[in-house]
Design a protein around this motif. Structure first.
Motif, PDB file in Angstrom:
ATOM      1  N   ILE A 228       0.930  -1.293  -0.013  1.00 29.51           N
ATOM      2  CA  ILE A 228      -0.060   0.051  -0.213  1.00 29.51           C
ATOM      3  C   ILE A 228       0.795   1.425  -0.095  1.00 29.51           C
ATOM      4  O   ILE A 228       0.242   2.233   0.065  1.00 29.51           O
ATOM      5  CB  ILE A 228      -1.059   0.045   1.144  1.00 29.51           C
ATOM      6  N   GLY A 229       2.262   1.145  -0.145  1.00 30.16           N
ATOM      7  CA  GLY A 229       2.929   2.389  -0.088  1.00 30.16           C
ATOM      8  C   GLY A 229       3.182   2.797   1.551  1.00 30.16           C
ATOM      9  O   GLY A 229       3.089   2.103   2.432  1.00 30.16           O
ATOM     10  N   GLU A 230       3.371   4.057   1.694  1.00 28.45           N
ATOM     11  CA  GLU A 230       3.808   4.691   2.999  1.00 28.45           C
ATOM     12  C   GLU A 230       2.619   4.671   3.777  1.00 28.45           C
ATOM     13  O   GLU A 230       1.541   4.718   3.532  1.00 28.45           O
ATOM     14  CB  GLU A 230       4.099   6.183   2.629  1.00 28.45           C
ATOM     15  N   VAL A 231       2.946   4.459   5.145  1.00 26.61           N
ATOM     16  CA  VAL A 231       1.846   4.657   6.231  1.00 26.61           C
ATOM     17  C   VAL A 231       1.604   6.237   6.391  1.00 26.61           C
ATOM     18  O   VAL A 231       2.716   6.753   7.325  1.00 26.61           O
ATOM     19  CB  VAL A 231       2.537   3.797   7.559  1.00 26.61           C
ATOM     20  N   ASP A 232       0.724   6.917   6.039  1.00 22.17           N
ATOM     21  CA  ASP A 232       0.681   8.050   6.170  1.00 22.17           C
ATOM     22  C   ASP A 232      -0.906   8.503   6.532  1.00 22.17           C
ATOM     23  O   ASP A 232      -0.988   9.863   6.846  1.00 22.17           O
ATOM     24  CB  ASP A 232       0.812   8.752   4.638  1.00 22.17           C
ATOM     25  N   GLY A 233      -1.674   7.615   6.823  1.00 25.96           N
ATOM     26  CA  GLY A 233      -2.900   8.033   7.322  1.00 25.96           C
ATOM     27  C   GLY A 233      -3.997   8.447   6.099  1.00 25.96           C
ATOM     28  O   GLY A 233      -5.072   9.170   6.396  1.00 25.96           O
ATOM     29  N   MET A 234      -3.358   8.522   4.898  1.00 22.97           N
ATOM     30  CA  MET A 234      -4.125   8.984   3.600  1.00 22.97           C
ATOM     31  C   MET A 234      -4.803   7.708   3.001  1.00 22.97           C
ATOM     32  O   MET A 234      -3.951   6.711   2.557  1.00 22.97           O
ATOM     33  CB  MET A 234      -3.275   9.713   2.712  1.00 22.97           C
ATOM     34  N   ILE A 235      -6.166   7.610   3.077  1.00 24.90           N
ATOM     35  CA  ILE A 235      -6.644   6.481   2.426  1.00 24.90           C
ATOM     36  C   ILE A 235      -7.026   6.468   0.800  1.00 24.90           C
ATOM     37  O   ILE A 235      -7.748   6.985   0.325  1.00 24.90           O
ATOM     38  CB  ILE A 235      -7.992   6.025   3.225  1.00 24.90           C
ATOM     39  N   GLY A 236      -5.612   6.027   0.118  1.00 20.27           N
ATOM     40  CA  GLY A 236      -5.609   6.208  -1.286  1.00 20.27           C
ATOM     41  C   GLY A 236      -6.165   4.817  -1.702  1.00 20.27           C
ATOM     42  O   GLY A 236      -6.742   3.618  -1.138  1.00 20.27           O
ATOM     43  N   THR A 237      -6.131   4.947  -3.299  1.00 19.93           N
ATOM     44  CA  THR A 237      -6.613   3.599  -4.086  1.00 19.93           C
ATOM     45  C   THR A 237      -5.834   2.249  -3.429  1.00 19.93           C
ATOM     46  O   THR A 237      -6.578   1.294  -3.429  1.00 19.93           O
ATOM     47  CB  THR A 237      -6.053   3.823  -5.464  1.00 19.93           C
ATOM     48  N   ASN A 238      -4.723   2.245  -3.166  1.00 21.59           N
ATOM     49  CA  ASN A 238      -3.865   0.971  -3.018  1.00 21.59           C
ATOM     50  C   ASN A 238      -4.500   0.486  -1.415  1.00 21.59           C
ATOM     51  O   ASN A 238      -4.473  -0.576  -1.100  1.00 21.59           O
ATOM     52  CB  ASN A 238      -2.509   0.941  -2.705  1.00 21.59           C
ATOM     53  N   THR A 239      -4.714   1.417  -0.523  1.00 23.82           N
ATOM     54  CA  THR A 239      -5.175   1.072   0.766  1.00 23.82           C
ATOM     55  C   THR A 239      -6.547   0.577   0.794  1.00 23.82           C
ATOM     56  O   THR A 239      -6.981  -0.502   1.246  1.00 23.82           O
ATOM     57  CB  THR A 239      -5.084   2.164   1.612  1.00 23.82           C
ATOM     58  N   ARG A 240      -7.299   1.294  -0.279  1.00 24.86           N
ATOM     59  CA  ARG A 240      -8.736   0.639  -0.191  1.00 24.86           C
ATOM     60  C   ARG A 240      -8.916  -0.752  -0.920  1.00 24.86           C
ATOM     61  O   ARG A 240      -9.828  -1.511  -0.402  1.00 24.86           O
ATOM     62  CB  ARG A 240      -9.466   1.919  -1.180  1.00 24.86           C
ATOM     63  N   ARG A 241      -7.991  -0.932  -1.788  1.00 23.39           N
ATOM     64  CA  ARG A 241      -7.976  -2.270  -2.514  1.00 23.39           C
ATOM     65  C   ARG A 241      -7.610  -3.236  -1.477  1.00 23.39           C
ATOM     66  O   ARG A 241      -8.055  -4.245  -1.276  1.00 23.39           O
ATOM     67  CB  ARG A 241      -6.992  -2.264  -3.692  1.00 23.39           C
ATOM     68  N   ALA A 242      -6.549  -2.939  -0.456  1.00 18.61           N
ATOM     69  CA  ALA A 242      -6.208  -3.788   0.659  1.00 18.61           C
ATOM     70  C   ALA A 242      -7.281  -4.151   1.273  1.00 18.61           C
ATOM     71  O   ALA A 242      -7.454  -5.328   1.777  1.00 18.61           O
ATOM     72  CB  ALA A 242      -4.877  -3.447   1.139  1.00 18.61           C
ATOM     73  N   ILE A 243      -8.064  -3.120   1.838  1.00 15.46           N
ATOM     74  CA  ILE A 243      -8.970  -3.125   2.809  1.00 15.46           C
ATOM     75  C   ILE A 243     -10.101  -4.115   2.041  1.00 15.46           C
ATOM     76  O   ILE A 243     -10.693  -5.118   2.866  1.00 15.46           O
ATOM     77  CB  ILE A 243      -9.631  -1.775   3.087  1.00 15.46           C
ATOM     78  N   GLN A 244     -10.422  -3.895   1.007  1.00 14.86           N
ATOM     79  CA  GLN A 244     -11.346  -4.748   0.277  1.00 14.86           C
ATOM     80  C   GLN A 244     -11.082  -6.097   0.154  1.00 14.86           C
ATOM     81  O   GLN A 244     -12.012  -7.013   0.313  1.00 14.86           O
ATOM     82  CB  GLN A 244     -11.851  -4.232  -1.267  1.00 14.86           C
TER      83      GLN A 244
END
Length: 408
Positions: A367-383
């Protein structure tokens, strides 16, 4: 003013940033349609105070960044559940940082209040929501974004005006072209003014001969107060307060533009959240006010006044205006909202979002950097994790439910 940059994806790719510096001939050969558009803009700018030499200097090598076009209809103020939007913007971190800024700039803020009549907490709240107190200006090259939006997509006339205004600001020396970045829509500086607002409202508060809202905190904060004053801010009056509405209240009466005397809301059974009468503490019975139900009749309710409209004018979205009002209230020591949002899966603060991202990384998600910003990669991982755990809906949303599931 467009403010999607704070929560939307802010970063232009390195390739795009590099291409913005390419020779003009390269840019024209690679994209003749864009080159023709720039030629038209050059003619328009000449009639609006931008010299040909200035236009050529500031636009040399510009190539379009078409990734901004998709963001025209994706502003988070309109696409994010309000409890998610506010959870990330009005969290304990931003409150603590804001109180530190209030103390650090107390003398400056007192002088700004004396001149413009806007209280320090509100000015600092705008600063906090717009750029996290100067930490996040936006990483997209400003002229690239505005030139692209001037030539393609909807609202081209609006963005052409902003593009030409930016060139005038550069020509006047208020801002510098080198490293000038902002949101995808062209807002920039500490409190994310659009260029036309900058030209109209910005002030040289420290008297150094420049209206610099990028590198000068006094100018930026004073200009924000001036904006609110010009938008109708009334000194010494509240933005509003939280209320309770009676069971069966007609929700069709709610809305920012549905103005009624405060006494009429009282007659309909509306009370302050603590149960006290609406007409109290120096607020007159005939004060024009509106009732807001931002999450419907089952959620928190607020009565708002003229100062709320001044905040709303900064960025015409109810969730945005409430973020400013709530943060200002917390900076004063208050606590809003006290009523719960109508959801069983509340949103996450930035600290909790970082925890969620850390848990996703531990499970092998890139998901890249741990920055508290919910971007596309974070949303895909959550899904992916929602599907694995059987959580419904598997929508990629960052909420308490998926965080607690991953903690377990």
């Amino acid at each position: 003013m467009f403010r999607a940059a704070v929560l939307a994806c802010l970063c232009a790719s390195p390739a795009l940033q590099a291409s913005a510096q390419a020779p003009a001939s390269t840019a024209s050969a690679a994209d003749p349609a864009f080159a023709r558009c720039l030629s038209t803009l050059r003619q328009d700018a000449a009639g609006k105070g931008v010299g040909a030499a200035s236009f050529d200097r500031f636009t040399a090598g510009l190539v379009p960044d078409r990734s901004v076009l998709a963001l025209l209809d994706a502003q988070p103020e309109f696409t994010t559940p309000i409890w998610d939007y506010l959870a990330g913007l009005v969290d304990d971190e931003r409150v603590a940082d804001g109180r530190a800024r209030l103390a650090e700039h107390a003398e400056l803020l007192a002088r700004i209040e004396a001149r413009y009549g806007v209280d320090p907490a509100t000015v600092v709240a705008v600063w906090g929501v717009e750029s996290d107190y100067g930490r996040i200006f936006g990483k997209r090259p400003l002229l690239v974004s505005l030139a692209t939006l001037s030539c393609e997509g909807r609202r081209q006339p609006f963005f052409r005006g902003e593009f030409i205004t930016t060139l005038r600001l550069l020509q006047a020396g208020d801002i510098q072209a080198e490293g000038l970045t902002g949101s995808w829509a062209g807002a920039f500086g500490h409190t994310q003014f659009m260029p036309s607002t900058y030209e109209r409202i910005a002030v040289d508060f420290d008297g150094d001969g420049r209206r610099d809202l990028v590198g000068n905190i006094p100018d930026a904060l004073a200009s924000t107060a001036n904006y609110l004053k010009q938008s109708g801010w009334r000194s010494g009056q509240p933005w509003g307060f939280e209320v309770r509405v009676p069971q069966g209240f007609d929700a069709s009466l709610a809305g920012r533009t549905s103005r009624r005397p405060l006494s009429e809301w009282a007659a309909r059974g509306v009370r302050r959240f603590d149960g006290s009468p609406l007409v109290a503490n120096g607020v007159a019975a005939d004060t024009r006010s509106a009732l807001l139900l931002p999450a419907g009749p089952r959620g928190p309710a607020f009565v708002v006044f003229r100062n709320y409209d001044a905040i709303y004018s900064y960025n015409a979205a109810e969730s945005y205006a409430l973020a400013i009002a709530f943060l200002a209230e917390r900076l004063r020591g208050g606590n809003v909202p006290q009523a719960a949002w109508p959801t069983d899966d509340p949103g996450l603060s930035r600290a909790l979002r970082r925890e969620l991202q850390t848990l996703l990384l531990a499970r092998g998600h890139d998901i890249g950097e741990v920055d508290g910003m919910i971007g596309t990669n974070t949303r895909r991982a959550i899904q992916a994790e929602q599907q694995r755990l059987g959580l419904q809906p598997a929508d990629g949303r960052a909420g308490v439910r998926i965080l607690e599931a991953l903690r377990r």
